[in-house]
Design a protein around this motif. Structure first.
Motif, PDB file in Angstrom:
ATOM      1  N   MET A 158     106.788 -64.233   0.367  1.00 14.03           N
ATOM      2  CA  MET A 158     108.078 -63.906   0.975  1.00 14.03           C
ATOM      3  C   MET A 158     108.182 -64.376   2.199  1.00 14.03           C
ATOM      4  SD  MET A 158     110.036 -61.343   0.708  1.00 14.03           S
ATOM      5  CE  MET A 158     111.122 -60.104   1.336  1.00 14.03           C
ATOM      6  N   LYS A 159     107.399 -65.050   2.791  1.00 14.16           N
ATOM      7  CA  LYS A 159     107.354 -65.663   4.190  1.00 14.16           C
ATOM      8  C   LYS A 159     108.025 -66.978   3.897  1.00 14.16           C
ATOM      9  CE  LYS A 159     103.631 -63.855   7.305  1.00 14.16           C
ATOM     10  NZ  LYS A 159     102.975 -64.157   8.241  1.00 14.16           N
ATOM     11  N   ARG A 160     107.684 -67.674   2.955  1.00 17.14           N
ATOM     12  CA  ARG A 160     108.027 -69.113   2.327  1.00 17.14           C
ATOM     13  C   ARG A 160     109.471 -68.751   2.297  1.00 17.14           C
ATOM     14  NH1 ARG A 160     105.239 -72.572  -2.071  1.00 17.14           N
ATOM     15  NH2 ARG A 160     104.100 -73.486  -0.083  1.00 17.14           N
ATOM     16  N   LYS A 161     109.966 -67.917   1.800  1.00 19.37           N
ATOM     17  CA  LYS A 161     111.357 -67.556   1.569  1.00 19.37           C
ATOM     18  C   LYS A 161     112.107 -67.551   2.847  1.00 19.37           C
ATOM     19  CE  LYS A 161     114.279 -64.931  -1.794  1.00 19.37           C
ATOM     20  NZ  LYS A 161     114.183 -64.085  -2.722  1.00 19.37           N
ATOM     21  N   TRP A 162     111.824 -66.976   3.724  1.00 20.93           N
ATOM     22  CA  TRP A 162     112.409 -66.953   5.123  1.00 20.93           C
ATOM     23  C   TRP A 162     112.391 -68.284   5.662  1.00 20.93           C
ATOM     24  CZ3 TRP A 162     115.594 -63.022   6.176  1.00 20.93           C
ATOM     25  CH2 TRP A 162     115.494 -61.923   5.477  1.00 20.93           C
ATOM     26  N   TRP A 163     111.305 -69.003   5.902  1.00 20.95           N
ATOM     27  CA  TRP A 163     111.326 -70.308   6.257  1.00 20.95           C
ATOM     28  C   TRP A 163     112.329 -71.171   5.481  1.00 20.95           C
ATOM     29  CZ3 TRP A 163     109.488 -71.570  10.541  1.00 20.95           C
ATOM     30  CH2 TRP A 163     108.197 -71.003  11.317  1.00 20.95           C
ATOM     31  N   LEU A 164     112.513 -71.155   4.524  1.00 19.73           N
ATOM     32  CA  LEU A 164     113.732 -71.943   3.575  1.00 19.73           C
ATOM     33  C   LEU A 164     114.815 -71.314   4.209  1.00 19.73           C
ATOM     34  CD1 LEU A 164     114.055 -73.968   1.340  1.00 19.73           C
ATOM     35  CD2 LEU A 164     114.037 -71.992  -0.138  1.00 19.73           C
ATOM     36  N   TYR A 165     115.250 -70.131   4.284  1.00 21.30           N
ATOM     37  CA  TYR A 165     116.497 -69.570   4.873  1.00 21.30           C
ATOM     38  C   TYR A 165     116.785 -70.074   6.271  1.00 21.30           C
ATOM     39  CZ  TYR A 165     116.960 -66.365   0.961  1.00 21.30           C
ATOM     40  OH  TYR A 165     117.241 -65.907  -0.466  1.00 21.30           O
ATOM     41  N   LEU A 166     115.481 -70.189   7.161  1.00 20.28           N
ATOM     42  CA  LEU A 166     115.853 -70.683   8.379  1.00 20.28           C
ATOM     43  C   LEU A 166     116.032 -72.216   8.367  1.00 20.28           C
ATOM     44  CD1 LEU A 166     115.456 -69.928  11.434  1.00 20.28           C
ATOM     45  CD2 LEU A 166     113.110 -70.590  11.195  1.00 20.28           C
ATOM     46  N   ILE A 167     115.517 -72.825   7.635  1.00 15.73           N
ATOM     47  CA  ILE A 167     115.635 -74.513   7.732  1.00 15.73           C
ATOM     48  C   ILE A 167     117.101 -74.741   7.265  1.00 15.73           C
ATOM     49  CG2 ILE A 167     114.910 -76.530   6.572  1.00 15.73           C
ATOM     50  CD1 ILE A 167     112.134 -75.493   6.654  1.00 15.73           C
ATOM     51  N   VAL A 168     117.643 -74.023   6.174  1.00 17.35           N
ATOM     52  CA  VAL A 168     118.837 -74.177   5.579  1.00 17.35           C
ATOM     53  C   VAL A 168     119.858 -73.632   6.825  1.00 17.35           C
ATOM     54  CG1 VAL A 168     120.510 -73.488   3.943  1.00 17.35           C
ATOM     55  CG2 VAL A 168     118.360 -74.235   3.190  1.00 17.35           C
ATOM     56  N   LEU A 169     119.542 -72.719   7.276  1.00 16.21           N
ATOM     57  CA  LEU A 169     120.477 -72.254   8.578  1.00 16.21           C
ATOM     58  C   LEU A 169     120.582 -73.372   9.638  1.00 16.21           C
ATOM     59  CD1 LEU A 169     122.386 -70.178   9.620  1.00 16.21           C
ATOM     60  CD2 LEU A 169     120.393 -69.341  10.689  1.00 16.21           C
ATOM     61  N   VAL A 170     119.460 -73.966  10.117  1.00 18.94           N
ATOM     62  CA  VAL A 170     119.419 -75.110  11.140  1.00 18.94           C
ATOM     63  C   VAL A 170     120.097 -76.166  10.535  1.00 18.94           C
ATOM     64  CG1 VAL A 170     117.781 -76.596  12.240  1.00 18.94           C
ATOM     65  CG2 VAL A 170     117.211 -74.185  12.010  1.00 18.94           C
ATOM     66  N   ILE A 171     119.902 -76.691   9.359  1.00 17.61           N
ATOM     67  CA  ILE A 171     120.863 -77.908   8.948  1.00 17.61           C
ATOM     68  C   ILE A 171     122.175 -77.660   8.837  1.00 17.61           C
ATOM     69  CG2 ILE A 171     121.044 -79.372   6.829  1.00 17.61           C
ATOM     70  CD1 ILE A 171     118.037 -78.723   6.342  1.00 17.61           C
ATOM     71  N   VAL A 172     122.621 -76.535   8.309  1.00 14.39           N
ATOM     72  CA  VAL A 172     123.931 -76.225   8.142  1.00 14.39           C
ATOM     73  C   VAL A 172     124.350 -76.123   9.671  1.00 14.39           C
ATOM     74  CG1 VAL A 172     125.786 -74.599   7.671  1.00 14.39           C
ATOM     75  CG2 VAL A 172     123.814 -75.173   6.001  1.00 14.39           C
ATOM     76  N   SER A 173     123.938 -75.578  10.339  1.00 18.77           N
ATOM     77  CA  SER A 173     124.406 -75.470  12.073  1.00 18.77           C
ATOM     78  C   SER A 173     124.591 -76.827  12.577  1.00 18.77           C
ATOM     79  CB  SER A 173     123.417 -74.349  12.692  1.00 18.77           C
ATOM     80  OG  SER A 173     123.458 -73.323  12.201  1.00 18.77           O
ATOM     81  N   ALA A 174     123.651 -77.790  12.555  1.00 16.94           N
ATOM     82  CA  ALA A 174     123.552 -79.091  12.930  1.00 16.94           C
ATOM     83  C   ALA A 174     124.613 -79.897  12.228  1.00 16.94           C
ATOM     84  CB  ALA A 174     122.201 -79.903  12.648  1.00 16.94           C
ATOM     85  N   ALA A 175     124.913 -79.581  11.028  1.00 15.91           N
ATOM     86  CA  ALA A 175     126.124 -80.188  10.590  1.00 15.91           C
ATOM     87  C   ALA A 175     127.427 -80.018  11.141  1.00 15.91           C
ATOM     88  CB  ALA A 175     125.977 -80.094   8.760  1.00 15.91           C
ATOM     89  N   ILE A 176     127.673 -78.581  11.025  1.00  9.84           N
ATOM     90  CA  ILE A 176     128.653 -78.210  11.638  1.00  9.84           C
ATOM     91  C   ILE A 176     129.031 -78.514  13.134  1.00  9.84           C
ATOM     92  CG2 ILE A 176     129.811 -76.044  12.582  1.00  9.84           C
ATOM     93  CD1 ILE A 176     128.778 -74.678  10.053  1.00  9.84           C
ATOM     94  N   TYR A 177     128.057 -78.571  14.037  1.00  4.52           N
ATOM     95  CA  TYR A 177     128.178 -78.975  15.239  1.00  4.52           C
ATOM     96  C   TYR A 177     128.658 -80.579  15.223  1.00  4.52           C
ATOM     97  CZ  TYR A 177     126.799 -80.582  19.946  1.00  4.52           C
ATOM     98  OH  TYR A 177     126.584 -80.923  21.262  1.00  4.52           O
ATOM     99  N   THR A 178     127.709 -81.432  14.673  1.00  9.84           N
ATOM    100  CA  THR A 178     127.975 -82.795  14.442  1.00  9.84           C
ATOM    101  C   THR A 178     129.400 -82.983  14.021  1.00  9.84           C
ATOM    102  OG1 THR A 178     125.820 -83.265  13.863  1.00  9.84           O
ATOM    103  CG2 THR A 178     127.393 -84.883  13.322  1.00  9.84           C
TER     104      THR A 178
END
Length: 140
Positions: A1-21
């Motif tokens: 379960m923890k691994r799933k949340w880390w994956l969501y967090l990493i995807v969220l950070v990547i998408v946020s960085a892409a939108i900002y860029t």
């Protein structure tokens, strides 16, 4: 379960960085037509301030929005952006204005015409330079 949340967090950070860029890459300079000027000055006075004491003039004008009025000495519409020199023909230093975009009626500008322009002061080379400028008003 923890691994799933880390994956969501990493995807969220990547998408946020892409939108900002993407937003930063496509950001345009502000339209100075509707901005307020930090200083309003005559072209001859602005050139004289830089000629007299460049360090003091840099502190007062550099990086700020300046509204300047003066007589057109030269219009160079062959280059992009269009470059206009205003001031006094007899003076060694004047004010160079690089216009933002081609929204303005450049063909109406002639030597000897008085204009008021607003732009960002980027310093003093041979002339005081205003970039990203817009013409506020013209007078024959």
């Amino acid at each position: 379960m923890k691994r799933k949340w880390w994956l969501y967090l990493i995807v969220l950070v990547i998408v946020s960085a892409a939108i900002y860029t993407w937003k930063e890459y496509n950001r345009k300079p502000p339209d100075l037509m509707y901005s307020t000027a930090d200083a309003i000055v005559k072209a001859e006075a602005l050139a004289a301030a830089f000629e007299t004491d460049e360090a003091v003039a840099n502190e007062k004008y550099l990086g700020k929005i300046i509204e300047v009025d003066g007589v057109i000495i030269n219009v160079n519409a062959t280059q992009s952006p269009v470059h206009i020199v205003i001031g006094n023909e007899d003076s060694m230093h004047n004010v160079g204005i690089s216009l933002a975009g081609s929204k303005q009626n450049i063909h109406e500008l002639k030597n000897g015409m008085t204009i008021t322009a607003r732009g960002e002061c980027t310093g003093f080379l041979m002339d005081v330079e205003l970039n990203n400028a817009v013409i506020i008003k013209t007078k024959q």
